[in-house]
Write a protein that holds these residues in place. Structure first.
Motif: not given
Lengths: 272, 272, 272
Positions: A115-144
């Motif tokens: 889909t390209g970056f823009p829709r994913v970036l917007n969806a990540i913003g939605v996920a951040r809000a949903a995580f906050a409302d749901h009261g979950v925190t996340i330790e995001p994995p990083v590919m190093d």
């Protein structure tokens, strides 16, 4: 529940309505019923259709479990791009039925090549809000480890897409070789290489997003084939497409079924 | 920059990451790094992919300069329609790298025949906000000659599209002659006739928008041909399509490459 | 009106501009002129194009009346999905020219099978706000008979789509029979069965939405055929497609005209 909605469906469709409400409660607590109630003022039957068709008919089907259905829904909504309210609802529902926050984020990152970056970036913003409302925190994995992106991408491409993958890259050599290289390095070496969402779930999300996006018949054929390669059955693929009808409508789904038919016939596979 | 992002890319991909950040700084000041930082909480690798793939890999390529890349980006985003935040970012970036505010507005007006009014009106609202934030004012040019719209449109149609243009109009005579007339009078007599964005830039914007829109193969063939007619090279056209992958994903771009191949083959042209 | 806009069109295009403004006033009171005025700062000619091309050229055409044009516009905008401001404007305009609030809601509910729930739910939210601003209340009709959904859907399918409908369902039997069943039960038994928007208006909305959506050529052929079945003429169908150009651009419309040509030729019908 609003009484007029209750009553309108009592008797003839009580069973479907009650069953749909129960599933809606299971995935969303009281939130789904509130959405349905909010439609009582001008479009009560639309709320009833959501409950009866989307939830009683579709979500209650065998073939995909609720976590899979929510990932499929998230994939379709992220690809549509203009449905933030519904995406928030279904990211919350995904968490509710046991999808982990990391899997939600990985499903969205997985969509960048499609889909390209823009829709994913917007969806990540939605996920951040949903995580906050749901009261979950996340330790995001990083590919190093960024070594051998091309080689590991080329390996992953064959693993996922079979010979169709290298064929697409080869077909670009005379006209857009770097585009082919980016598909190998970025789409497969960076994104498909990520281990935090199982391959079958990645393909469910991919097929849902390509279906909702539209104008992707060649890519749907490749990725329905890839879905079979990673162990999904023809029935599960058809189940995924059927589910997407609630989010992207029948025309997109009918076109995707045509792509699925081509792939199943080529492999002498049938749905049952 | 957030330390975990820095560290995750240190060593193996430091070069791409640093190069991407430098380009991001060149087009956006500190704003791009802030977007990347904002992803550190739940999707740090997504921020890294933006920097490394979109900026280090794509924006740093030869073939198109930064003003051209920003116009291509603006065209793709305006056509997608649901990406106001990104459109604001890239209109600001376009100004930063030397595109004039008038050229931005003309690029958006140019898109009306391809996307319709609503997405352009919304994009103009985004541009207004970006201009205000950037502190620029604009003296918008006004076309005050409406004589001979049909004739000047017909001339412009041949100049831009070659014989394909009149062929499309002729093919509409038996079924939708007024639709053909509007393409001549409005799309070409009004819009293409405007002199405030050079023809090559108009075609970059057009090809980007049609690619992002999807389901436009016949129009892509006409307008990739038109891009060649106004002096863009096959390599620049492929460069445009490759750039759009970051905004609209690989499936749309692969379909557009297929359209480009048809046109190049028809003209015995190759990319090198 | 802003003086620069007035003056820019005085003399050569005064007639089209004045005629467009008059129609814009008829459908929107002072609201349309305010939109045009708001463009004077950075894109005055875009405002002029809205008035002259969308309103003087398109809305003033014979073939469809203003209520039909507003329903077509609402269908196209709801399908685009990312144009809430314009949808609000045109739902208000629909009420202004005599479309009832119930018809607006029914047009939106009618779109669920074509666009999925999310865009319709968002459009209902826009409608609610527009109704409140317009000061109208609505007593929404409720379908309280859910008996024989399959049978009544199958009957409706033949009535609307002719033999193409059952052919589509039959073609799904070996691969996605339940998808076919949902098209019969839900799309036709639930949605098309609703009596509160006349069949011709339903098909105008359907054709507009499918055109704006894109990648729907097979469905456009079926539903352009259905439009003929319920009494719309080839000229009215072409008129609908032409109107949609202002909202979804020429490429989508040119593709839809190709679908219309196939259907008209198959039935030996012509436009005049």
């Amino acid at each position: 529940m609003n009484e007029s909605i209750r009553n309108s469906s009592a008797g003839q469709s009580g069973t479907r309505f009650e069953r749909g409400l129960a599933i809606l409660g299971e995935i969303s607590g009281t939130r789904g019923a509130a959405v349905v109630d909010s439609l009582a003022d001008i479009a009560p039957d639309l709320g009833r259709f959501v409950v009866e068709w989307a939830y009683a008919d579709l979500y209650d089907r065998a073939g995909l479990d609720l976590p899979e259905r929510e990932l499929v829904t998230v994939g379709a909504l992220a690809a549509l791009g203009d449905t933030a309210a519904q995406l928030n609802f279904h990211i919350d529902a995904a968490l509710q039925v046991g999808v982990t926050p990391v899997e939600v984020v990985e499903a969205l990152i997985h969509l960048v090549p499609f889909t390209g970056f823009p829709r994913v970036l917007n969806a990540i913003g939605v996920a951040r809000a949903a995580f906050a409302d749901h009261g979950v925190t996340i330790e995001p994995p990083v590919m190093d480890d960024d070594r051998d992106r091309y080689q590991r991408g080329a390996d992953k491409l064959v693993e996922i897409d079979g010979q169709h993958g290298p064929d697409v890259i080869a077909s670009l050599q005379d006209i857009a070789p770097d585009l082919g290289r980016y598909i190998v390095e970025f789409a497969f070496g960076d994104v498909y290489h990520r281990p935090w969402l199982p391959p079958r779930r990645k393909q469910l999300v991919t097929v849902a997003a390509l279906t909702a996006l539209g104008d992707t018949a060649p890519q749907l054929r490749v990725h329905i084939g890839a879905a079979l390669n990673v162990g999904l059955t023809p029935a599960q693929i058809v189940e995924t497409l059927t589910h997407v009808a609630a989010y992207a409508g029948f025309p997109r789904v009918l076109n995707a079924v045509r792509a699925a038919r081509d792939v199943f016939e080529e492999r002498n596979m049938s749905v049952d």
